[in-house]
Scaffold this motif. Structure first.
Motif, PDB file in Angstrom:
ATOM      1  N   UNK A   1       0.888  -1.160   0.000  1.00 15.93           N
ATOM      2  CA  UNK A   1       0.000   0.000   0.000  1.00 15.93           C
ATOM      3  C   UNK A   1       0.923   1.206   0.000  1.00 15.93           C
ATOM      4  N   UNK A   2       1.061   1.794  -1.195  1.00 10.69           N
ATOM      5  CA  UNK A   2       2.098   2.807  -1.362  1.00 10.69           C
ATOM      6  C   UNK A   2       1.572   4.212  -1.079  1.00 10.69           C
ATOM      7  N   UNK A   3       0.319   4.447  -1.420  1.00 12.90           N
ATOM      8  CA  UNK A   3      -0.230   5.789  -1.237  1.00 12.90           C
ATOM      9  C   UNK A   3      -1.737   5.698  -1.042  1.00 12.90           C
ATOM     10  N   UNK A   4      -2.252   6.452  -0.098  1.00 10.71           N
ATOM     11  CA  UNK A   4      -3.693   6.459   0.161  1.00 10.71           C
ATOM     12  C   UNK A   4      -4.323   7.756  -0.352  1.00 10.71           C
ATOM     13  N   UNK A   5      -3.634   8.862  -0.131  1.00 10.25           N
ATOM     14  CA  UNK A   5      -4.136  10.136  -0.641  1.00 10.25           C
ATOM     15  C   UNK A   5      -4.223  10.075  -2.174  1.00 10.25           C
TER      16      UNK A   5
ATOM     17  N   UNK B   1      -4.355  12.218  -4.705  1.00 13.74           N
ATOM     18  CA  UNK B   1      -3.445  13.030  -5.515  1.00 13.74           C
ATOM     19  C   UNK B   1      -2.018  12.471  -5.437  1.00 13.74           C
ATOM     20  N   UNK B   2      -1.623  12.087  -4.231  1.00 16.60           N
ATOM     21  CA  UNK B   2      -0.291  11.526  -4.011  1.00 16.60           C
ATOM     22  C   UNK B   2      -0.151  10.194  -4.746  1.00 16.60           C
ATOM     23  N   UNK B   3      -1.237   9.435  -4.749  1.00 11.50           N
ATOM     24  CA  UNK B   3      -1.233   8.164  -5.453  1.00 11.50           C
ATOM     25  C   UNK B   3      -1.032   8.377  -6.957  1.00 11.50           C
ATOM     26  N   UNK B   4      -1.780   9.332  -7.519  1.00 10.57           N
ATOM     27  CA  UNK B   4      -1.631   9.605  -8.951  1.00 10.57           C
ATOM     28  C   UNK B   4      -0.199   9.987  -9.287  1.00 10.57           C
TER      29      UNK B   4
ATOM     30  N   UNK C   1      -1.366   5.630 -10.910  1.00  6.55           N
ATOM     31  CA  UNK C   1      -2.454   4.641 -10.953  1.00  6.55           C
ATOM     32  C   UNK C   1      -3.432   4.970  -9.831  1.00  6.55           C
ATOM     33  N   UNK C   2      -4.744   4.802 -10.079  1.00  5.43           N
ATOM     34  CA  UNK C   2      -5.687   5.043  -8.988  1.00  5.43           C
ATOM     35  C   UNK C   2      -5.517   3.992  -7.898  1.00  5.43           C
ATOM     36  N   UNK C   3      -5.683   4.372  -6.640  1.00  2.00           N
ATOM     37  CA  UNK C   3      -5.382   3.439  -5.564  1.00  2.00           C
ATOM     38  C   UNK C   3      -6.607   2.669  -5.099  1.00  2.00           C
ATOM     39  N   UNK C   4      -7.750   2.851  -5.764  1.00  2.00           N
ATOM     40  CA  UNK C   4      -9.003   2.263  -5.263  1.00  2.00           C
ATOM     41  C   UNK C   4      -8.949   0.739  -5.143  1.00  2.00           C
TER      42      UNK C   4
ATOM     43  N   UNK D   1       8.166  13.746   3.794  1.00  2.00           N
ATOM     44  CA  UNK D   1       6.812  13.705   3.229  1.00  2.00           C
ATOM     45  C   UNK D   1       5.837  13.405   4.358  1.00  2.00           C
ATOM     46  N   UNK D   2       5.835  14.260   5.347  1.00  2.00           N
ATOM     47  CA  UNK D   2       5.079  13.992   6.573  1.00  2.00           C
ATOM     48  C   UNK D   2       3.609  13.681   6.301  1.00  2.00           C
ATOM     49  N   UNK D   3       2.990  14.551   5.551  1.00  2.00           N
ATOM     50  CA  UNK D   3       1.546  14.394   5.326  1.00  2.00           C
ATOM     51  C   UNK D   3       1.222  13.099   4.597  1.00  2.00           C
ATOM     52  N   UNK D   4       1.940  12.862   3.499  1.00  5.49           N
ATOM     53  CA  UNK D   4       1.658  11.683   2.673  1.00  5.49           C
ATOM     54  C   UNK D   4       1.940  10.395   3.461  1.00  5.49           C
ATOM     55  N   UNK D   5       3.088  10.372   4.138  1.00  2.57           N
ATOM     56  CA  UNK D   5       3.443   9.182   4.916  1.00  2.57           C
ATOM     57  C   UNK D   5       2.386   8.894   5.970  1.00  2.57           C
ATOM     58  N   UNK D   6       2.006   9.955   6.663  1.00  2.00           N
ATOM     59  CA  UNK D   6       1.080   9.762   7.776  1.00  2.00           C
ATOM     60  C   UNK D   6      -0.286   9.273   7.287  1.00  2.00           C
TER      61      UNK D   6
END
Lengths: 280, 505
Positions: free
Chosen positions: A170-174, A176-179, A184-187, A213-218
């Motif tokens: 699970x690399x990215x949940x946000x 915009x960050x995922x894109x 790729x969409x993270x859905x 990347x505090x926000x994205x990581x968190x």
């Protein structure tokens, strides 16, 4: 006869699931992660031939059909072809049958607990995996799927039926960050997280922590930790620039994420109930 | 300068090391024991090597006393009663060890320490028992100052075995060498994993294929010195070795080697062994008067001659004209197959020879894959090992080992160096060990690449102690010097590291 593009097979691996395992890396991935350590596994060879002339060992040729051929006996594994490839591909891919792969697995079988398929993205070879896992199961060995989560396991659960579980990135949940990060969409990834957990086939989840990347990581760690609880291992992986394409190193960082920084997120995950979270 | 003066002026030798050196010098002045001219010519050529055993064997090379007997009836000569508690038990052993001779002057087999001490350990409080064992191990390390001193544990899990592992890890000592006798049905995974963890951190214990050894020696076998299989209550008379690379130099072809040169050298080494064995038994006083014999701690009929070989890889490569080691023995099926033919031939000829005073073993010597000595350099790899620096993948290396290990009841083994991630995955290593032992591997050693205590070729040294010698300081362990030689000449510490490869995602 089904064939699949295999990037490489490592007979002994101690980092792809429990115990000693044979790891099979398939070529091709629907994601294009900025931090990919092996970008040469993303695409299939387009036979443009750029690498052929530059091979110092003469291991690459263009055949009569205009296809790039790789002579493994001549190859000195200098990886010049991989560095030159304009398409994030590799000429050193073997199109193997299930029996070909099984030949290598049987040789390692006395020493291993099981097999892990990875990539690239191994679920692109879903039908091949089903046959492969069925054969591996006959040896009494376990099968794990290392996946980026792009394949909807709920829609087609056949491969799960012959495997013991999935190691899910699970690399990215946000969104915009995922894109940006994985293109790729993270859905589907997040859907898989819940589904695999529900059916007891989630072996572990992995998240890479990026420097500063505090926000994205968190956002990612919070989401995963709340969902998995103590249901499976949660590996917090430090971003490492090794192997990352140069232009993306500039974007993500030219240094490894600090151990303390990553540990902060492992602690956060544990505080949120993911008891089996740890930094690797 | 005379050799004696050289020894007594060497700043790096301890008093005891000087004494041993001077004793060797004294022994070398006698010429009672004579061999054929052909033997001397082969020795001069470097094809046969006596491992500096000395010209006058005044004791068997390796002695494996029956310590169970010592604990049952005590020792009259040393005035020791059977021990009644842990303190007495370790005291009896510490005293007894000082009177067990060997080629190194130190005892090469300390007993199956867990079995011996368990009845006493379980009667004590765990902390107290641990303290006694800590002092026991310290005594061994400081008094028996030689890395060929060897103790065995297993196959069963015991409190004593666990305590010895804990202490081994805490104390980080090079002495004693340690072996787990591993049997998949008798050794629990939990105990085996504790041994793997300890092995990574301290380069010991090694894993011995218990079933294989029991099949050859019966239950009462010892692993002594480097990795030598021998009978408890017996030992090894002598261990000379064929340096197979040098043996192959005059051969015109592989066939010529197998038909002419190899049998000739085998016979010369057998001649040498026969004469030495007879001398030790018939002429020297050991088997007539030594208390170990007269009180039954060893029996003459349990001794055997060890027929050593070294440098199979280089021999095969030379015979096939392979100059690039990377394409040679271990990586090249033809070279490996030639190795099998050579070993078959050696095994057959040695097994057809009627050996003197090997009563318990059908009157035959048994083969030993000698681990190399510091002066071998890169000419002869240990035993049948793949040369350091060109090792293939671990899987391929194990497969080659599995072909050759069964030839050597008196010992062989291979060593694998692991990187740090394996500390977190000892189960991965246990899985490899289990598979390999089931496939015919005899003896598995491993260590972590950044350890201070490391396994050189078969014995352990501390890298920090090698540094002392380099600075012209003394090292208490007399084997440190060999370690330095093997590091410099044989690159013995540069073996391939088992890495995990970056996974793709």
């Amino acid at each position: 006869m089904k064939r699949a593009p295999v990037n490489k097979i490592i007979p002994f691996s101690n980092v792809d699931g429990p115990g000693n395992r044979t790891s099979v890396f398939f070529q091709g991935c629907p994601f294009n992660c900025l931090f990919c350590h092996n970008p040469e596994t993303i695409h299939l060879c387009r036979h443009c031939g750029v690498c052929v002339e530059k091979c110092p060992a003469g291991a690459l040729t263009l055949d009569a059909q205009g296809q790039v051929r790789w002579d493994s006996g001549r190859c000195v594994q200098c990886d010049a072809c991989i560095r030159l490839c304009p398409h994030d591909a590799s000429p050193k891919v073997r199109w193997m049958t299930v029996e070909d792969v099984m030949g290598e697995i049987r040789r390692a079988a006395p020493y291993i607990g099981g097999v892990t398929t990875s990539g690239g993205e191994c679920t692109l070879q879903n039908d091949f995996l089903i046959d492969l896992f069925t054969e591996v199961g006959k040896l009494g060995k376990t099968c794990l799927i290392d996946s980026n989560g792009s394949f909807d396991f709920e829609r087609d659960p056949r491969v799960l039926a012959v495997s013991q579980g999935v190691m899910l990135d699970v690399k990215a949940v946000d969104p915009a960050w995922s894109d940006q990060l994985i293109s790729y969409p993270r859905d589907t990834v997040l859907k898989n997280l819940d589904y695999l957990l529900r059916v007891g086939k989630l072996y572990e989840v992995r998240t890479v922590i990026f420097p500063d990347r505090d926000q994205e990581n968190e956002a990612t760690v919070r989401y995963v930790a709340r969902h998995i609880g103590d249901g499976c291992n949660y590996k917090i992986i430090r971003y490492r620039p090794f192997g990352v394409r140069e232009k993306y190193q500039k974007l993500l960082g030219e240094f490894t994420a600090e151990a303390d920084y990553a540990e902060k997120y492992a602690q956060l995950a544990r505080d949120l109930g993911a008891a089996k979270a740890y930094v690797v | 300068m005379s050799d004696a003066l050289h020894i007594i002026q060497d700043p790096t030798l301890t008093y005891r090391q000087e004494l041993v050196g001077l004793a060797r010098l004294g022994e070398s002045t006698d010429d009672t024991l004579r061999y054929s001219d052909a033997y001397y010519a082969a020795k001069k050529k470097g094809a046969l090597c006596d491992l500096n055993e000395g010209v006058m064997p005044f004791r068997p090379r390796y002695i494996c006393p029956d310590y169970e007997l010592l604990f049952q009836k005590g020792c009259r000569f040393l005035e020791l009663d059977p021990p009644t508690d842990l303190l007495e038990a370790v005291n009896v052993l510490e005293i007894f060890y000082c009177h067990v001779p060997s080629i190194t002057t130190y005892p090469v087999y300390l007993g199956d320490l867990d079995k011996l001490l368990e009845p006493f350990v379980v009667k004590e409080d765990r902390d107290y028992a641990k303290k006694v064992l800590r002092l026991f191990l310290r005594n061994i390390d400081r008094v028996q100052t030689d890395s060929f001193v060897h103790a065995d544990i297993g196959p069963e899990d015991t409190v004593t075995g666990r305590l010895l592992l804990e202490l081994t890890e805490e104390m980080q000592l090079a002495v004693p060498n340690l072996t787990l006798r591993y049997d998949p049905e008798r050794t629990s995974d939990d105990f085996a994993l504790a041994c793997v963890r300890c092995m990574l951190k301290t380069a010991k214990p090694s894993f011995a294929n218990h079933r294989m050894f029991v099949g050859e020696w019966g239950e009462r076998y010892a692993i002594a010195s480097c990795y030598n299989g021998l009978s408890i209550g017996g030992g090894g008379y002598t261990l000379p070795r064929m340096r197979l690379y040098e043996c192959s130099l005059d051969a015109k072809s592989p066939e010529d080697f197998l038909e002419r040169e190899l049998p000739r050298y085998i016979d010369l080494q057998l001649e040498y062994m026969d004469k030495r064995v007879k001398f030790i038994v018939e002429e020297s006083s050991f088997f007539k008067t030594n208390f170990l014999v007269t009180e039954g701690f060893v029996k003459r009929e349990n001794f055997i001659g060890m027929f050593g070989v070294v440098g199979l890889a280089e021999c095969c490569n030379h015979l096939l004209g392979i100059e690039d080691k990377k394409k040679g023995f271990g990586m090249n099926e033809a070279a490996t197959q030639l190795g099998v033919r050579i070993m078959d031939a050696i095994e057959k000829r040695v097994s057809e020879h009627v050996a003197p005073y090997c009563d318990a073993f059908d009157h035959h010597y048994r083969l030993h894959a000698q681990v190399g000595i510091d002066t071998d350099g890169m000419d002869d790899s240990p035993g049948t090992r793949i040369p350091i620096g060109v090792e293939p993948t671990m899987l391929e290396q194990l497969e080659v080992n599995e072909k050759f290990h069964p030839y050597f009841p008196t010992g062989t083994g291979d060593i694998f160096k692991f990187e740090e991630t394996y500390l977190k995955t000892p189960d991965a290593i246990l899985s490899i060990i289990k598979g390999s032992l089931a496939n015919g591997l005899r003896y598995f050693s491993g260590y972590l690449e950044n350890n201070d205590v490391v396994r050189v070729t078969g014995y352990l040294v501390k890298k920090s102690e090698i540094e002392k010698l380099r600075q012209k300081k003394q090292s208490l362990n007399q084997v440190t010097l060999y370690g330095m030689g093997a590091q410099d000449g044989g690159h013995a510490l540069d073996r391939r590291v088992q890495h995990h490869e970056e996974s793709a995602c």
